[in-house]
Design a protein around this motif. Structure first.
Motif, PDB file in Angstrom:
ATOM      1  N   GLN A 197      32.772  28.579 -69.042  1.00 26.02           N
ATOM      2  CA  GLN A 197      31.474  27.922 -68.911  1.00 26.02           C
ATOM      3  C   GLN A 197      31.595  26.426 -69.201  1.00 26.02           C
ATOM      4  O   GLN A 197      30.991  25.602 -68.514  1.00 26.02           O
ATOM      5  CB  GLN A 197      30.471  28.579 -69.858  1.00 26.02           C
ATOM      6  CG  GLN A 197      30.152  30.028 -69.538  1.00 26.02           C
ATOM      7  CD  GLN A 197      29.346  30.704 -70.635  1.00 26.02           C
ATOM      8  OE1 GLN A 197      28.571  30.055 -71.336  1.00 26.02           O
ATOM      9  NE2 GLN A 197      29.533  32.006 -70.802  1.00 26.02           N
ATOM     10  N   LEU A 201      30.929  23.243 -66.652  1.00 20.83           N
ATOM     11  CA  LEU A 201      30.066  22.112 -67.016  1.00 20.83           C
ATOM     12  C   LEU A 201      30.810  20.780 -66.899  1.00 20.83           C
ATOM     13  O   LEU A 201      30.252  19.783 -66.423  1.00 20.83           O
ATOM     14  CB  LEU A 201      29.538  22.296 -68.437  1.00 20.83           C
ATOM     15  CG  LEU A 201      28.430  23.340 -68.601  1.00 20.83           C
ATOM     16  CD1 LEU A 201      28.235  23.683 -70.074  1.00 20.83           C
ATOM     17  CD2 LEU A 201      27.123  22.833 -68.007  1.00 20.83           C
ATOM     18  N   LYS A 205      29.925  17.688 -64.485  1.00 18.90           N
ATOM     19  CA  LYS A 205      29.763  16.316 -64.967  1.00 18.90           C
ATOM     20  C   LYS A 205      30.619  15.348 -64.139  1.00 18.90           C
ATOM     21  O   LYS A 205      30.147  14.266 -63.748  1.00 18.90           O
ATOM     22  CB  LYS A 205      30.147  16.242 -66.443  1.00 18.90           C
ATOM     23  CG  LYS A 205      30.028  14.852 -67.056  1.00 18.90           C
ATOM     24  CD  LYS A 205      30.391  14.876 -68.536  1.00 18.90           C
ATOM     25  CE  LYS A 205      30.354  13.486 -69.143  1.00 18.90           C
ATOM     26  NZ  LYS A 205      30.681  13.506 -70.599  1.00 18.90           N
ATOM     27  N   GLU A 400      22.432  15.377 -71.209  1.00 16.91           N
ATOM     28  CA  GLU A 400      22.011  16.780 -71.121  1.00 16.91           C
ATOM     29  C   GLU A 400      23.224  17.706 -71.028  1.00 16.91           C
ATOM     30  O   GLU A 400      23.283  18.740 -71.710  1.00 16.91           O
ATOM     31  CB  GLU A 400      21.118  16.979 -69.893  1.00 16.91           C
ATOM     32  CG  GLU A 400      19.778  16.255 -69.961  1.00 16.91           C
ATOM     33  CD  GLU A 400      19.035  16.323 -68.641  1.00 16.91           C
ATOM     34  OE1 GLU A 400      19.563  16.923 -67.676  1.00 16.91           O
ATOM     35  OE2 GLU A 400      17.919  15.753 -68.554  1.00 16.91           O
ATOM     36  N   ILE A 401      24.180  17.332 -70.187  1.00 18.76           N
ATOM     37  CA  ILE A 401      25.381  18.154 -70.026  1.00 18.76           C
ATOM     38  C   ILE A 401      26.184  18.197 -71.321  1.00 18.76           C
ATOM     39  O   ILE A 401      26.651  19.258 -71.750  1.00 18.76           O
ATOM     40  CB  ILE A 401      26.250  17.615 -68.872  1.00 18.76           C
ATOM     41  CG1 ILE A 401      25.485  17.690 -67.540  1.00 18.76           C
ATOM     42  CG2 ILE A 401      27.568  18.397 -68.766  1.00 18.76           C
ATOM     43  CD1 ILE A 401      26.165  16.960 -66.391  1.00 18.76           C
ATOM     44  N   ASP A 402      26.315  17.023 -71.957  1.00 18.05           N
ATOM     45  CA  ASP A 402      27.106  16.944 -73.189  1.00 18.05           C
ATOM     46  C   ASP A 402      26.505  17.786 -74.316  1.00 18.05           C
ATOM     47  O   ASP A 402      27.236  18.382 -75.114  1.00 18.05           O
ATOM     48  CB  ASP A 402      27.238  15.485 -73.645  1.00 18.05           C
ATOM     49  CG  ASP A 402      28.151  14.667 -72.746  1.00 18.05           C
ATOM     50  OD1 ASP A 402      28.928  15.284 -71.988  1.00 18.05           O
ATOM     51  OD2 ASP A 402      28.073  13.424 -72.795  1.00 18.05           O
ATOM     52  N   VAL A 403      25.171  17.837 -74.390  1.00 14.29           N
ATOM     53  CA  VAL A 403      24.518  18.655 -75.417  1.00 14.29           C
ATOM     54  C   VAL A 403      24.851  20.129 -75.198  1.00 14.29           C
ATOM     55  O   VAL A 403      25.157  20.864 -76.153  1.00 14.29           O
ATOM     56  CB  VAL A 403      22.991  18.429 -75.393  1.00 14.29           C
ATOM     57  CG1 VAL A 403      22.273  19.499 -76.209  1.00 14.29           C
ATOM     58  CG2 VAL A 403      22.646  17.055 -75.940  1.00 14.29           C
ATOM     59  N   THR A 404      24.817  20.561 -73.947  1.00 16.13           N
ATOM     60  CA  THR A 404      25.136  21.955 -73.632  1.00 16.13           C
ATOM     61  C   THR A 404      26.595  22.262 -73.942  1.00 16.13           C
ATOM     62  O   THR A 404      26.916  23.314 -74.511  1.00 16.13           O
ATOM     63  CB  THR A 404      24.839  22.261 -72.150  1.00 16.13           C
ATOM     64  OG1 THR A 404      23.496  21.881 -71.847  1.00 16.13           O
ATOM     65  CG2 THR A 404      25.013  23.736 -71.848  1.00 16.13           C
ATOM     66  N   ILE A 405      27.485  21.336 -73.582  1.00 18.93           N
ATOM     67  CA  ILE A 405      28.910  21.525 -73.871  1.00 18.93           C
ATOM     68  C   ILE A 405      29.146  21.591 -75.378  1.00 18.93           C
ATOM     69  O   ILE A 405      29.893  22.441 -75.866  1.00 18.93           O
ATOM     70  CB  ILE A 405      29.751  20.390 -73.239  1.00 18.93           C
ATOM     71  CG1 ILE A 405      29.756  20.521 -71.712  1.00 18.93           C
ATOM     72  CG2 ILE A 405      31.187  20.407 -73.772  1.00 18.93           C
ATOM     73  CD1 ILE A 405      30.429  19.365 -70.993  1.00 18.93           C
ATOM     74  N   ASP A 407      27.140  22.563 -77.694  1.00 17.51           N
ATOM     75  CA  ASP A 407      26.661  23.838 -78.203  1.00 17.51           C
ATOM     76  C   ASP A 407      27.693  24.938 -77.970  1.00 17.51           C
ATOM     77  O   ASP A 407      27.959  25.763 -78.851  1.00 17.51           O
ATOM     78  CB  ASP A 407      25.338  24.206 -77.522  1.00 17.51           C
ATOM     79  CG  ASP A 407      24.784  25.533 -78.015  1.00 17.51           C
ATOM     80  OD1 ASP A 407      24.510  25.661 -79.214  1.00 17.51           O
ATOM     81  OD2 ASP A 407      24.648  26.461 -77.188  1.00 17.51           O
ATOM     82  N   LYS A 408      28.301  24.927 -76.802  1.00 20.12           N
ATOM     83  CA  LYS A 408      29.315  25.944 -76.489  1.00 20.12           C
ATOM     84  C   LYS A 408      30.598  25.690 -77.271  1.00 20.12           C
ATOM     85  O   LYS A 408      31.298  26.637 -77.646  1.00 20.12           O
ATOM     86  CB  LYS A 408      29.566  25.992 -74.986  1.00 20.12           C
ATOM     87  CG  LYS A 408      28.338  26.485 -74.224  1.00 20.12           C
ATOM     88  CD  LYS A 408      28.596  26.760 -72.772  1.00 20.12           C
ATOM     89  CE  LYS A 408      27.324  27.275 -72.104  1.00 20.12           C
ATOM     90  NZ  LYS A 408      26.853  28.558 -72.683  1.00 20.12           N
TER      91      LYS A 408
END
Length: 434
Positions: A197, A201, A205, A400-405, A407-408
């Protein structure tokens, strides 16, 4: 409940009464990678040959020999090399760089290792059991004793040989190893899914940034030929130029270790990450008044690695201010108000991941993205209003992408900690295999 006893090592705590303690050097033989004149050069690396293991192959308890990350050498070079020749069941341990990482070899009948690695060949101990110990907090704590914060982490095989480890009866070693193989396999499967995942992402990016800095934000805009083959068509109102025409480039100061007074903060290659300035590395050296004026950093400067992971860039935001640069780093500043420095950062990100840096630097040896190469790198030059719109769009989208990354990544860290704790509990006998 089994009877427990104290051992002499606080970080291990109690162990079962019928267990002993030993040192790694008594249960494994060590074979270092060849560090002499026959060490492989770029010409010895081939697409299909004999496995040449590096730290890239070590990121789980089991050695990863996926062809996409594995290097290969010619049979001729392999015959010339002394040192480690791997066998199935060997444990490959990283002594430099990613210090302390290790994996068991379950797939390769033939191969050798880089000079930064050593091979442990277990004897009188279950090889999987030893591998789990070396992947546990038992080894991690002892590794830290040999680390020196003032320089790159560095171990020797002799250091690893002194590690103290629990030594249960062989039959129990086997039961523990079988149990942990199954449980860690389940954890690794979950980890692999999360990592996929993250990879998706990251790829997303890259595509978002590349599309924005090469085609703009208007999908209906008329395009023209850029004149640069690997860029292709670009928006009609854009120009092509070279980085040296739009930005002043300054290479940092040579390391000066002779003077130990008047020390100032500086950034080196280890500080430069695509995600920003790595503040875990903090270095100082002497700068004269002239050098301070020459190498002082300002908020918003774009910093580019000259060596190491050459071409990696970051934006400086007053970390360690006042702060200067060492000569593994180049500073880029706009020559005039017609260019936005953050646009340059996104441009460098795009061309790095398009493989441009690989093409102009020799990745087979220590690569250098020199001031001349950086200056002669092509760059697209949209009107200022478009540069601003692109930067604003990418700042928001990438955030936005970095926040999701992130978190993972935390999920991965939690899994890794759980795995280490699980291993520790069973290899020290605090928990018994059902």
């Amino acid at each position: 409940m089994r009877k427990m006893k104290d051992c002499d090592f606080q970080w291990i705590g109690q162990i079962p009464e019928d267990w002993m303690m030993t040192k790694v050097k008594f249960v494994a033989d060590f074979y270092n990678g060849d560090r002499g004149k026959n060490y492989p050069s770029g010409d010895d690396l081939v697409d299909d040959g004999i496995v040449f293991l590096t730290s890239n192959n070590i990121h789980s308890t089991v050695l990863d020999t996926n062809p996409e990350i594995t290097k290969y050498i010619t049979p001729e070079r392999y015959k010339l090399l002394g040192g480690a020749k791997i066998k199935k069941g060997d444990i490959v341990f990283c002594l430099r760089g990613s210090v302390g990482l290790c994996s068991i070899n379950e797939s390769e009948d033939e191969g050798t290792v880089a000079s930064s690695l050593t091979v442990l060949r277990p004897k009188n101990i279950n090889n999987h059991f030893l591998n789990f110990i070396l992947n546990s907090k038992i080894a991690e704590i002892q590794t830290k004793k040999f680390e020196n914060g003032s320089c790159a982490a560095n171990l020797s095989a002799e250091n690893v040989g002194t590690y103290v480890i629990p030594f249960p009866p062989l039959a129990e070693q086997q039961r523990i190893a079988d149990f942990l193989d199954e449980k860690c396999g389940e954890i690794d499967s979950i980890r692999s899914d999360i990592q996929k995942q993250i990879d998706i992402l990251n790829d997303y990016k890259k595509s978002v940034i590349t599309e924005a800095v090469t085609k703009g934000l208007n999908p209906k805009v008329k395009l023209k030929d850029s004149g640069i083959e690997w860029i292709g068509k670009i928006p009609e109102g854009w120009k092509t130029s070279y980085i040296k025409r739009l930005f002043d480039i300054t290479l940092g100061k040579m390391i000066d270790s002779e003077k130990d007074v008047g020390l100032e903060n500086y950034l080196c290659a280890a500080n430069i990450k695509w995600t920003g300035i790595n503040v875990d590395v903090h270095k100082q050296m002497y700068f004269s008044e002239y050098e301070k004026k020459l190498f002082l950093l300002d908020d918003g400067d774009v910093l580019v690695m000259e060596g190491g992971m050459a071409g990696t860039a970051a934006i400086y935001h007053n970390e360690f201010y006042p702060c200067y640069i060492q000569n593994s780093v180049m500073r880029c500043r706009s020559k005039n108000a017609a260019t936005i420095q953050t646009f340059l950062y996104y441009w460098l990100f795009a061309i790095y991941h398009l493989g441009y840096i690989d093409r102009i630097c020799n990745r087979a040896t220590i690569q250098h993205y020199t001031k001349e190469k950086l200056g002669n790198t092509p760059i697209l030059f949209p009107p200022l209003s478009e540069q601003k719109a692109i930067v604003d769009y990418l700042d928001e989208k990438c955030s936005e992408i970095d926040v999701t990354i992130a978190d993972k990544q935390k999920q991965l860290e939690t899994l890794d900690e759980y795995k280490k704790s699980l291993i520790f509990e069973y290899v020290t006998g605090k928990k018994e295999v059902p």
